[in-house]
Write a protein that holds these residues in place. Structure first.
Motif, mmCIF file in Angstrom:
data_model
loop_
_atom_site.group_PDB
_atom_site.id
_atom_site.type_symbol
_atom_site.label_atom_id
_atom_site.label_comp_id
_atom_site.label_asym_id
_atom_site.label_seq_id
_atom_site.Cartn_x
_atom_site.Cartn_y
_atom_site.Cartn_z
ATOM 1 N N GLY A 11 0.816 -1.224 0.000
ATOM 2 C CA GLY A 11 0.000 0.000 0.000
ATOM 3 C C GLY A 11 0.843 1.264 0.000
ATOM 4 O O GLY A 11 0.400 2.310 0.483
ATOM 5 N N THR A 13 1.598 3.399 -2.167
ATOM 6 C CA THR A 13 1.062 4.577 -2.849
ATOM 7 C C THR A 13 -0.211 5.083 -2.168
ATOM 8 O O THR A 13 -0.843 6.021 -2.644
ATOM 9 N N GLY A 14 -0.578 4.459 -1.051
ATOM 10 C CA GLY A 14 -1.794 4.860 -0.339
ATOM 11 C C GLY A 14 -1.491 5.601 0.947
ATOM 12 O O GLY A 14 -0.352 6.027 1.189
ATOM 13 N N GLY A 17 0.534 3.043 3.981
ATOM 14 C CA GLY A 17 1.846 2.634 3.468
ATOM 15 C C GLY A 17 2.666 3.829 2.993
ATOM 16 O O GLY A 17 3.888 3.878 3.184
ATOM 17 N N THR A 38 3.539 -1.637 -5.246
ATOM 18 C CA THR A 38 2.428 -1.052 -5.994
ATOM 19 C C THR A 38 2.096 -2.012 -7.133
ATOM 20 O O THR A 38 2.935 -2.825 -7.516
ATOM 21 N N ASP A 60 0.904 -7.755 -6.194
ATOM 22 C CA ASP A 60 -0.534 -7.643 -5.948
ATOM 23 C C ASP A 60 -0.841 -8.558 -4.774
ATOM 24 O O ASP A 60 -0.455 -9.730 -4.798
ATOM 25 N N ILE A 61 -1.509 -8.048 -3.749
ATOM 26 C CA ILE A 61 -1.728 -8.887 -2.562
ATOM 27 C C ILE A 61 -2.732 -10.021 -2.817
ATOM 28 O O ILE A 61 -2.953 -10.849 -1.948
ATOM 29 N N VAL A 80 -0.952 -4.329 4.989
ATOM 30 C CA VAL A 80 -2.260 -3.677 5.087
ATOM 31 C C VAL A 80 -3.139 -4.209 3.955
ATOM 32 O O VAL A 80 -2.624 -4.599 2.900
ATOM 33 N N THR A 81 -4.427 -4.297 4.200
ATOM 34 C CA THR A 81 -5.382 -4.730 3.176
ATOM 35 C C THR A 81 -6.303 -3.554 2.843
ATOM 36 O O THR A 81 -6.356 -2.573 3.582
ATOM 37 N N TRP A 84 -11.987 -1.149 1.157
ATOM 38 C CA TRP A 84 -12.911 -0.329 0.351
ATOM 39 C C TRP A 84 -12.692 -0.503 -1.146
ATOM 40 O O TRP A 84 -13.469 0.001 -1.952
ATOM 41 N N LEU A 116 -7.655 -4.315 12.926
ATOM 42 C CA LEU A 116 -8.682 -3.595 13.696
ATOM 43 C C LEU A 116 -9.381 -4.628 14.578
ATOM 44 O O LEU A 116 -9.125 -5.829 14.458
ATOM 45 N N LYS A 145 -10.201 -8.365 9.618
ATOM 46 C CA LYS A 145 -8.825 -7.961 9.961
ATOM 47 C C LYS A 145 -8.475 -8.537 11.335
ATOM 48 O O LYS A 145 -7.427 -9.150 11.517
ATOM 49 N N ALA A 164 -5.185 1.258 13.661
ATOM 50 C CA ALA A 164 -5.292 2.669 13.268
ATOM 51 C C ALA A 164 -6.592 3.247 13.828
ATOM 52 O O ALA A 164 -7.463 2.519 14.299
ATOM 53 N N SER A 165 -6.699 4.558 13.798
ATOM 54 C CA SER A 165 -7.926 5.261 14.193
ATOM 55 C C SER A 165 -8.590 5.834 12.948
ATOM 56 O O SER A 165 -8.008 5.801 11.862
ATOM 57 N N PHE A 166 -9.755 6.402 13.167
ATOM 58 C CA PHE A 166 -10.489 7.121 12.115
ATOM 59 C C PHE A 166 -9.589 8.217 11.530
ATOM 60 O O PHE A 166 -9.088 9.064 12.269
HETATM 61 N N1 LIG Z 1 -10.223 5.501 6.420
HETATM 62 C C1 LIG Z 1 -10.075 5.256 7.719
HETATM 63 O O1 LIG Z 1 -10.456 6.068 8.587
HETATM 64 C C2 LIG Z 1 -9.422 3.988 8.162
HETATM 65 C C3 LIG Z 1 -9.121 3.840 9.511
HETATM 66 C C4 LIG Z 1 -8.524 2.651 9.945
HETATM 67 C C5 LIG Z 1 -8.241 1.651 9.024
HETATM 68 N N2 LIG Z 1 -8.561 1.831 7.694
HETATM 69 C C6 LIG Z 1 -8.261 0.731 6.774
HETATM 70 O O2 LIG Z 1 -7.215 1.114 5.933
HETATM 71 C C7 LIG Z 1 -7.190 0.209 4.831
HETATM 72 C C8 LIG Z 1 -6.736 0.927 3.591
HETATM 73 O O3 LIG Z 1 -5.479 1.497 3.779
HETATM 74 P P1 LIG Z 1 -5.140 2.910 3.134
HETATM 75 O O4 LIG Z 1 -6.160 3.914 3.594
HETATM 76 O O5 LIG Z 1 -3.711 3.166 3.375
HETATM 77 O O6 LIG Z 1 -5.418 2.604 1.597
HETATM 78 P P2 LIG Z 1 -5.458 3.606 0.355
HETATM 79 O O7 LIG Z 1 -4.972 4.959 0.707
HETATM 80 O O8 LIG Z 1 -6.806 3.442 -0.261
HETATM 81 O O9 LIG Z 1 -4.338 2.990 -0.581
HETATM 82 C C9 LIG Z 1 -4.468 1.815 -1.132
HETATM 83 C C10 LIG Z 1 -3.210 1.562 -1.967
HETATM 84 O O10 LIG Z 1 -3.048 0.157 -1.979
HETATM 85 C C11 LIG Z 1 -2.800 -0.305 -3.240
HETATM 86 N N3 LIG Z 1 -3.590 -1.518 -3.520
HETATM 87 C C12 LIG Z 1 -4.931 -1.644 -3.634
HETATM 88 N N4 LIG Z 1 -5.245 -2.915 -3.924
HETATM 89 C C13 LIG Z 1 -4.074 -3.606 -3.989
HETATM 90 C C14 LIG Z 1 -3.734 -4.944 -4.262
HETATM 91 N N5 LIG Z 1 -4.666 -5.863 -4.571
HETATM 92 N N6 LIG Z 1 -2.432 -5.303 -4.236
HETATM 93 C C15 LIG Z 1 -1.477 -4.397 -3.946
HETATM 94 N N7 LIG Z 1 -1.736 -3.105 -3.697
HETATM 95 C C16 LIG Z 1 -3.020 -2.716 -3.721
HETATM 96 C C17 LIG Z 1 -3.092 0.816 -4.209
HETATM 97 O O11 LIG Z 1 -1.892 1.051 -4.854
HETATM 98 P P3 LIG Z 1 -1.604 0.809 -6.414
HETATM 99 O O12 LIG Z 1 -2.842 1.218 -7.153
HETATM 100 O O13 LIG Z 1 -0.430 1.701 -6.623
HETATM 101 O O14 LIG Z 1 -1.288 -0.648 -6.547
HETATM 102 C C18 LIG Z 1 -3.433 2.029 -3.333
HETATM 103 O O15 LIG Z 1 -2.635 3.153 -3.570
HETATM 104 C C19 LIG Z 1 -8.631 -0.312 4.679
HETATM 105 O O16 LIG Z 1 -8.648 -1.707 4.793
HETATM 106 C C20 LIG Z 1 -9.388 0.372 5.814
HETATM 107 O O17 LIG Z 1 -10.330 -0.484 6.417
HETATM 108 C C21 LIG Z 1 -9.117 2.978 7.259
#
Ligand SMILES: NC(=O)c1ccc[n+]([C@@H]2O[C@H](COP(=O)([O-])OP(=O)(O)OC[C@H]3O[C@@H](n4cnc5c(N)ncnc54)[C@H](OP(=O)(O)O)[C@@H]3O)[C@@H](O)[C@H]2O)c1
Length: 316
Positions: A11, A13-14, A17, A38, A60-61, A80-81, A84, A116, A145, A164-166
């Motif tokens: 992750g 690029t997210g 990560g 990525t 790719d995970i 991380v997974t 969404w 979580l 998770k 993590a938190s919100f």
């Molecule tokens: N939003 C919240 O408040 C919050 C709070 C706690 C926990 N979370 C959890 O955080 C998690 C998401 O983490 P994040 O927010 O860091 O994600 P994110 O910003 O949406 O980033 C996801 C990154 O993961 C990569 N990705 C997606 N599918 C993939 C795959 N199959 N294989 C490899 N890479 C993949 C994509 O990169 P590429 O396109 O470059 O491959 C993308 O840039 C969720 O599971 C969510 O439940 C969220």
């Protein structure tokens, strides 16, 4: 100088990560190097990480062989997974299983698993306070998770369980910020009653994770929750009012009302907020602000985050 220890960052690029990768790369004295994972090594975000000094690797995970390759020769990994991206808890569980097995096979010395709570430990499926979703979950994006934690433990993977938190960034990207009501006033709508919720600037999650890696063995086998602050809806609305220069009112709705909003995942998030509200002590006690600040001295408060980001929050 001995070569740096490689941390494979899924992750990268997210949000999470990306924070881990930048925290390591921006520390020129770091003992660690970043292998940024990525699916598209040519994207703008991947190129930016390479420019900062990351080794950018495609994986790719959902492809176990590519995970194995991504972990070869690494010291550690940030796992991380991405719920969404597909809304499937079963898929998250399978992805966590692949990462745990690959970490074991590669002999990693330190994994951070971004997990979580499995909320069903507190709200069993027959507890009618909230609906059961997708057949066997209360909060689908949490439960699998948490259910996957044992995979790392049972395989003997040296793991820190990071909760993590919100993300406050949800106010920018997830449509959760204050919105204008029919009366023209701004309302922050959350089903939190008067309870405090742990929140964090998403970039700080990665900085805290870097702090965990830097501590070596110390936090292996431990659950570490990270938060910038614990705030009520009222307190967040007051902070918004100050940062936006216009009054924001807290609109405290019931979880039932939130679940009925109809956007994809509204039921899951309604249950999540209800879990945060009804089990506030469980959630907040593990998401320790002092420990988060010790791991990451740059940890932002909500006011500081808002001062930098309020202008980016869509208010319509
Ligand atoms: N939003 C919240 O408040 C919050 C709070 C706690 C926990 N979370 C959890 O955080 C998690 C998401 O983490 P994040 O927010 O860091 O994600 P994110 O910003 O949406 O980033 C996801 C990154 O993961 C990569 N990705 C997606 N599918 C993939 C795959 N199959 N294989 C490899 N890479 C993949 C994509 O990169 P590429 O396109 O470059 O491959 C993308 O840039 C969720 O599971 C969510 O439940 C969220």
């Amino acid at each position: 100088m001995a070569s740096k220890k490689i941390i494979t960052v899924f992750g990268a690029t997210g949000a999470q990560g990306g924070g881990v990768a930048r925290a390591i790369l921006q520390d020129s004295n770091s003992e660690f190097a970043v292998r940024a994972i990525t699916r598209d090594t040519n994207s703008e975000k991947a190129t930016a990480l390479a420019a900062l000094g990351a080794e950018v690797v495609a994986a790719d995970i959902d492809d176990k062989e590519s995970i194995n390759r991504a972990l070869q020769g690494a010291y550690g990994a940030y796992c991380v997974t991405f719920f969404w991206a597909h809304f499937s808890p079963e898929k998250e569980y399978a992805e966590a299983k692949s990462m745990a097995e690959a970490a074991k096979a590669a002999g990693l010395q330190h994994v951070i698993w971004s997990t979580l709570e499995d909320t069903r430990q507190w709200v069993p499926l027959d507890d009618d306070r909230m609906p059961t979703l997708q057949g066997k979950y209360k909060v689908p994006h949490f439960d699998a998770k948490g259910e996957a934690d044992h995979l790392f433990t049972e395989l003997g993977v040296p793991t820190t369980f990071l909760r993590a938190s919100f993300y406050w960034d949800n106010f920018i990207y997830f449509g959760m910020g204050p919105k204008k009501g029919p009366d023209g006033k701004l309302y922050l709508t959350l089903p939190m009653g008067d309870k405090k919720m742990a929140g964090i600037a998403s970039e700080d999650i990665g900085k805290c994770a870097y702090g965990i890696f830097k501590r070596g063995q110390e936090l292996i086998g431990k659950t570490v929750g990270v938060a910038g602050e614990h705030l009520t809806g009222q307190e967040m609305a007051a902070a918004f009012s100050k940062a936006l220069g216009q009054e924001v009112l807290y609109n405290s709705v019931s979880p039932e009302t939130f679940r009925s909003f109809g956007f994809p995942g509204a039921d899951d998030l309604g249950n999540m907020f209800q879990f945060y509200r009804d089990f506030d002590e469980v959630c907040n006690s593990v998401r320790d602000v002092s420990l988060s600040r010790a791991l990451n001295p740059e940890l932002k408060s909500f006011d500081v985050w808002l001062a930098e980001n309020a202008a980016r929050i869509p208010l319509e």
